[in-house]
Structures are given as C-alpha cells and as structure tokens.
Write a protein that holds these residues in place. Structure first.
Motif, PDB file in Angstrom:
ATOM      1  N   SER A 199       4.817   4.236  20.118  1.00  0.00           N
ATOM      2  CA  SER A 199       4.146   4.630  18.885  1.00  0.00           C
ATOM      3  C   SER A 199       5.082   4.637  17.682  1.00  0.00           C
ATOM      4  N   ASN A 200       6.309   5.160  17.856  1.00  0.00           N
ATOM      5  CA  ASN A 200       7.252   5.211  16.734  1.00  0.00           C
ATOM      6  C   ASN A 200       7.627   3.823  16.230  1.00  0.00           C
ATOM      7  N   ILE A 201       7.858   2.889  17.157  1.00  0.00           N
ATOM      8  CA  ILE A 201       8.238   1.523  16.781  1.00  0.00           C
ATOM      9  C   ILE A 201       7.078   0.835  16.067  1.00  0.00           C
ATOM     10  N   LEU A 202       5.867   1.017  16.595  1.00  0.00           N
ATOM     11  CA  LEU A 202       4.693   0.412  15.976  1.00  0.00           C
ATOM     12  C   LEU A 202       4.436   1.019  14.592  1.00  0.00           C
ATOM     13  N   THR A 203       4.668   2.315  14.464  1.00  0.00           N
ATOM     14  CA  THR A 203       4.537   2.980  13.163  1.00  0.00           C
ATOM     15  C   THR A 203       5.526   2.399  12.162  1.00  0.00           C
ATOM     16  N   LEU A 204       6.761   2.207  12.584  1.00  0.00           N
ATOM     17  CA  LEU A 204       7.793   1.628  11.718  1.00  0.00           C
ATOM     18  C   LEU A 204       7.398   0.219  11.264  1.00  0.00           C
ATOM     19  N   LEU A 215       3.302  -2.684   5.145  1.00  0.00           N
ATOM     20  CA  LEU A 215       2.494  -2.175   4.036  1.00  0.00           C
ATOM     21  C   LEU A 215       3.329  -1.539   2.930  1.00  0.00           C
ATOM     22  N   GLN A 216       4.659  -1.526   3.125  1.00  0.00           N
ATOM     23  CA  GLN A 216       5.550  -0.827   2.185  1.00  0.00           C
ATOM     24  C   GLN A 216       5.064   0.612   1.995  1.00  0.00           C
ATOM     25  N   ALA A 217       4.618   1.201   3.113  1.00  0.00           N
ATOM     26  CA  ALA A 217       4.060   2.551   3.098  1.00  0.00           C
ATOM     27  C   ALA A 217       5.085   3.555   3.608  1.00  0.00           C
ATOM     28  N   SER A 218       4.837   4.816   3.345  1.00  0.00           N
ATOM     29  CA  SER A 218       5.683   5.868   3.901  1.00  0.00           C
ATOM     30  C   SER A 218       5.258   6.140   5.342  1.00  0.00           C
ATOM     31  N   SER A 266       0.867  -1.197   0.000  1.00  0.00           N
ATOM     32  CA  SER A 266       0.000   0.000   0.000  1.00  0.00           C
ATOM     33  C   SER A 266       0.894   1.234   0.000  1.00  0.00           C
ATOM     34  N   GLU A 267       1.588   1.426  -1.119  1.00  0.00           N
ATOM     35  CA  GLU A 267       2.597   2.482  -1.182  1.00  0.00           C
ATOM     36  C   GLU A 267       2.017   3.890  -1.086  1.00  0.00           C
ATOM     37  N   SER A 268       0.728   4.031  -1.397  1.00  0.00           N
ATOM     38  CA  SER A 268       0.119   5.368  -1.334  1.00  0.00           C
ATOM     39  C   SER A 268      -0.299   5.752   0.082  1.00  0.00           C
ATOM     40  N   LEU A 269      -0.177   4.810   1.016  1.00  0.00           N
ATOM     41  CA  LEU A 269      -0.598   5.048   2.398  1.00  0.00           C
ATOM     42  C   LEU A 269       0.534   5.690   3.205  1.00  0.00           C
ATOM     43  N   HIS A 270       0.152   6.545   4.138  1.00  0.00           N
ATOM     44  CA  HIS A 270       1.141   7.187   5.014  1.00  0.00           C
ATOM     45  C   HIS A 270       0.780   6.895   6.468  1.00  0.00           C
ATOM     46  N   ILE A 271       1.758   6.459   7.241  1.00  0.00           N
ATOM     47  CA  ILE A 271       1.542   6.079   8.636  1.00  0.00           C
ATOM     48  C   ILE A 271       2.139   7.148   9.552  1.00  0.00           C
ATOM     49  N   VAL A 272       1.379   7.521  10.588  1.00  0.00           N
ATOM     50  CA  VAL A 272       1.785   8.625  11.464  1.00  0.00           C
ATOM     51  C   VAL A 272       1.663   8.211  12.932  1.00  0.00           C
ATOM     52  N   PRO A 273       2.698   8.414  13.751  1.00  0.00           N
ATOM     53  CA  PRO A 273       2.568   8.176  15.189  1.00  0.00           C
ATOM     54  C   PRO A 273       1.725   9.273  15.822  1.00  0.00           C
ATOM     55  N   LEU A 274       0.868   8.896  16.762  1.00  0.00           N
ATOM     56  CA  LEU A 274      -0.022   9.867  17.397  1.00  0.00           C
ATOM     57  C   LEU A 274       0.520  10.408  18.707  1.00  0.00           C
ATOM     58  N   ILE A 275       1.637   9.859  19.150  1.00  0.00           N
ATOM     59  CA  ILE A 275       2.227  10.310  20.408  1.00  0.00           C
ATOM     60  C   ILE A 275       3.713   9.983  20.390  1.00  0.00           C
TER      61      ILE A 275
END
Length: 316
Positions: free
Chosen positions: A155-160, A166-169, A134-143
C-alpha cells in the motif's frame, strides 16, 4: 381521427416516418392529418404490438446488461465490466485497472482524498492512471506494509507512485500489515503517526481496494503474509473472502480469528465515512469471495470482467 387506429398499415407507416425518415411527431401529424398526441400514442401502440423492436448492435450491449443486473442484484452504485475475450488473468487485470482509472479520473475535481489498498488489482489501477496535476488531492494508504517480498504491491509503495503521478500530497503508514503480538500492535496503533494516518484512511472520499480469496490462490500467501498453517486455519474458521486483509465468512461477517486482530489497516467493511469504495476483482477462484464482499455492502462500485460477472449472476 380522435382515437388510436388499429390499422396496422398506418401504424407501420407512422413508425417508418419517425424512425427511418427522421420526421418529428409534429411533421407526421401534419402529414397524416391527426394530432401530435395521437401520433405519440400510435408509436406506443406499435411498440406494444411488436411492430417496433429495438436492438443495440454493439458488443458493449451485453456488458451493459450484466452491469445493470449486478447493480440491481447487489444494490451497487455502479458496475463497470470489461469484455473478457479470454485474456490471461494478468491482461484482464490491466484492462480492469484502466477502467477503474477512467472512473476515478472523472471525479478528481470533486474529491479531496483517495485511499489506496494493496494487491494486483490496485497496482494495475495505479499503473494505468494518467499523469496529471492534482495538487489539492491527498493520497492515503489503507493498510500497512513492510518487508522485502513483492513490495511493488504494498500500500505504501502504491500510494507513493500514485501521489507522484498526480503531484499530490500523501501520508504513509510505517507499520506492517499484520502484527502477531497484541501488545506490539497496540503500541503501534496508539502512536500519533500511525493513528493519524488510519484516521485519514477512514475518511477518504474514494477507497480503491481488491477482493481476495484467502484460501485459494491467495496473494497474501504468495507474498508471505500468510503461512500454510494460517491458510488452513482460516479455512477451518470459514473465511471465504478478505477486504483490505480483513477476513469474512460466507455471511459477510468478520470471523473471530486472531489474524483479524493483527491487522494494522482500515476495516472498510465497518466504515460509513468513506464516500465511495471501488473494488477491482475477477477470476473463477473469487466468485464466492466477491459475492460475499458485495453482499456485505462495503463496495459501492465494482470493476470486473464479463466472465466473472456472468458467474455472479448464474451462481448466486
């Protein structure tokens, strides 16, 4: 026959032909010799008179009933409930993570960003999520989240991990979850790197969060974010729940406590730009916490187990 008959025998016959023999209303109409609208009315009367009763023979019928009750009770978009079967808490969280991952995976074609909070429920969601591109998806940490303890829940580790699956940014929030110094926090949140990620978090399409009890079996205390003194102070201030580490009282209002001013993260209880917030939570110690969080209106979709769901219905 132009009116509905009160002949019970005929009502039963029509019902059997329709439900057991599989005939259409038009076929029954021809067979009985009355119009199709009359057959429809006869089937309705058979239901009203108790001749026809419906039973769904599946254990999921009970959970669906609970889902509908909770959706109505709290005005939720959706509730997803797992049959508990008396599993251990850790096993239940794994199942809830799987259910949440299925719910979110169905939406990937229609969304652009997902916000990731922290904690055990969110961690199980990330672990359960299937690998897909899902290369068009972007993942963001909330805290924010820094330290040496339980980093797998940050949050950062889970985001990574999620972005890699998903091969997402992804963006990363290089800051602690809590900063006790007001001046230091102000400097951090004003820096472009941190303020930019927080702004992204406030505008994600879907946010994945947990619901915590800050004073009983608190994960925040377990991983060292809260001291015994903090927990006692939060209790004195009336804190009964935390959402993305912001503390609320029994009325669902943010408490006036210094710890709420120390958080570097998105306050999802105040954000109306997030299109859907999915909360993963369960457990006896979280019944009041979940009730308050759901009453607050910050949660759109709840993923929980049947035991917790039943207690929410029975106790509130």
């Amino acid at each position: 026959m132009g009116t509905i008959t009160n002949d019970t025998r005929l009502l039963v016959k029509v019902a059997k032909l329709y439900y057991f023999e599989g005939l259409t209303q038009a076929q029954i109409s021809k067979h009985i010799g009355v119009s199709r609208p009359i057959i429809s009315k006869m089937l309705t009367k058979a239901k009203e008179d108790g001749i026809i009763e419906f039973f769904i023979k599946d254990e999921s019928a009970l959970t669906v009933d609970l889902e509908l009750k909770l959706e109505k009770k709290y005005g939720l978009k959706e509730v997803i409930i797992s049959p508990g079967h008396d599993q251990e808490y850790s096993e239940t969280l794994k199942i809830l993570g799987q259910l949440a991952s299925v719910h979110v995976s169905k939406k990937l074609d229609d969304i652009h960003s997902i916000g990731i909070s922290w904690g055990k429920g969110v961690s199980n969601f990330v672990d359960a999520f299937p690998y897909q591109k899902s290369e068009s998806l972007h993942i963001v940490p909330l805290i924010g989240g820094m330290g040496r303890s339980h980093i797998d829940l940050h949050s950062n580790i889970l985001t990574l991990k999620f972005a890699q699956k998903l091969q997402a940014s992804a963006s990363y929030l290089y800051a602690p979850a809590m900063v006790r110094s007001t001046d230091v926090k102000q400097r951090l949140v004003e820096s472009p790197d941190i303020s930019g990620v927080l702004e992204e978090g406030r505008n994600v399409d879907i946010a994945i969060i947990g619901i915590g009890n800050p004073t009983v079996n608190s994960t925040m205390e377990e991983i060292g974010y809260l001291s015994d003194e903090d927990t006692a102070s939060l209790k004195d201030y009336g804190a009964v729940t935390d959402i993305n580490s912001y503390f609320l009282d029994k009325d669902g209002v943010l408490i006036n406590h210094p710890l709420n001013d120390s958080i570097i993260g998105v306050n999802v209880t105040l954000e109306n730009h997030i299109k859907e917030t999915v909360a993963i939570a369960c457990g006896d110690n979280k019944i009041e916490s979940m009730h308050v969080a759901l009453m607050n209106g910050a949660v759109d979709v709840l993923v929980t187990d049947d035991r917790t769901a039943q207690k929410l219905i029975d106790e509130y």
